[in-house]
Design a protein around this motif. Structure first.
Motif, PDB file in Angstrom:
ATOM      1  N   MET A   1      -2.205  -7.754  10.687  1.00  8.25           N
ATOM      2  CA  MET A   1      -1.471  -6.738   9.973  1.00  8.25           C
ATOM      3  C   MET A   1      -2.477  -5.815   9.283  1.00  8.25           C
ATOM      4  SD  MET A   1       1.343  -7.216   6.933  1.00  8.25           S
ATOM      5  CE  MET A   1       2.506  -8.019   7.957  1.00  8.25           C
ATOM      6  N   SER A   2      -2.277  -4.538   9.459  1.00  9.31           N
ATOM      7  CA  SER A   2      -3.198  -3.580   8.854  1.00  9.31           C
ATOM      8  C   SER A   2      -2.856  -3.397   7.370  1.00  9.31           C
ATOM      9  CB  SER A   2      -3.122  -2.233   9.572  1.00  9.31           C
ATOM     10  OG  SER A   2      -1.914  -1.578   9.247  1.00  9.31           O
ATOM     11  N   ILE A   3      -3.751  -2.747   6.663  1.00 11.15           N
ATOM     12  CA  ILE A   3      -3.536  -2.522   5.230  1.00 11.15           C
ATOM     13  C   ILE A   3      -2.345  -1.587   4.992  1.00 11.15           C
ATOM     14  CG2 ILE A   3      -5.131  -0.584   5.014  1.00 11.15           C
ATOM     15  CD1 ILE A   3      -6.016  -1.863   2.353  1.00 11.15           C
ATOM     16  N   LEU A   8       3.314  -0.978   3.199  1.00 16.40           N
ATOM     17  CA  LEU A   8       4.717  -0.639   3.451  1.00 16.40           C
ATOM     18  C   LEU A   8       5.629  -1.840   3.219  1.00 16.40           C
ATOM     19  CD1 LEU A   8       4.327   1.606   6.606  1.00 16.40           C
ATOM     20  CD2 LEU A   8       4.924   2.322   4.287  1.00 16.40           C
ATOM     21  N   LEU A   9       5.188  -3.015   3.626  1.00 16.89           N
ATOM     22  CA  LEU A   9       5.969  -4.223   3.400  1.00 16.89           C
ATOM     23  C   LEU A   9       6.096  -4.523   1.898  1.00 16.89           C
ATOM     24  CD1 LEU A   9       7.447  -6.667   4.580  1.00 16.89           C
ATOM     25  CD2 LEU A   9       5.230  -7.831   4.689  1.00 16.89           C
ATOM     26  N   ASP A  10       4.996  -4.390   1.171  1.00 16.97           N
ATOM     27  CA  ASP A  10       5.033  -4.618  -0.277  1.00 16.97           C
ATOM     28  C   ASP A  10       5.921  -3.597  -0.979  1.00 16.97           C
ATOM     29  OD1 ASP A  10       3.335  -6.757   0.035  1.00 16.97           O
ATOM     30  OD2 ASP A  10       1.529  -5.625  -0.532  1.00 16.97           O
TER      31      ASP A  10
END
Length: 71
Positions: A1-3, A8-10
């Motif tokens: 998973m990229s930063i 976006l998930l956070d």
């Protein structure tokens, strides 16, 4: 998973929970570099060394050995 994906998930999780979103990646990079530079200069002063121009002065001595520094 990229930063970016992690951010976006956070942000999505924060929105779902009603909490503030985390800062974007790289949002505080300038502040971190500025604080690091200030701390380095402060430690140089405490050690009795010149706070600014040390690298340029050293390179000048190395690249132009016949030239004397006046400082």
């Amino acid at each position: 998973m990229s930063i970016t994906q992690q951010h976006l998930l956070d942000a999505y999780r924060a929105q779902q929970l009603g909490t503030p979103a985390p800062p974007a990646p790289g949002a505080h990079d300038r502040q971190v570099v500025r604080e690091w530079r200030d701390r380095r200069e402060f430690r140089a002063v405490l050690a009795g060394r010149p706070a600014r121009g040390r690298v340029r002065h050293a390179l000048g001595r190395w690249l132009l050995p016949g030239r004397r520094a006046t400082s």
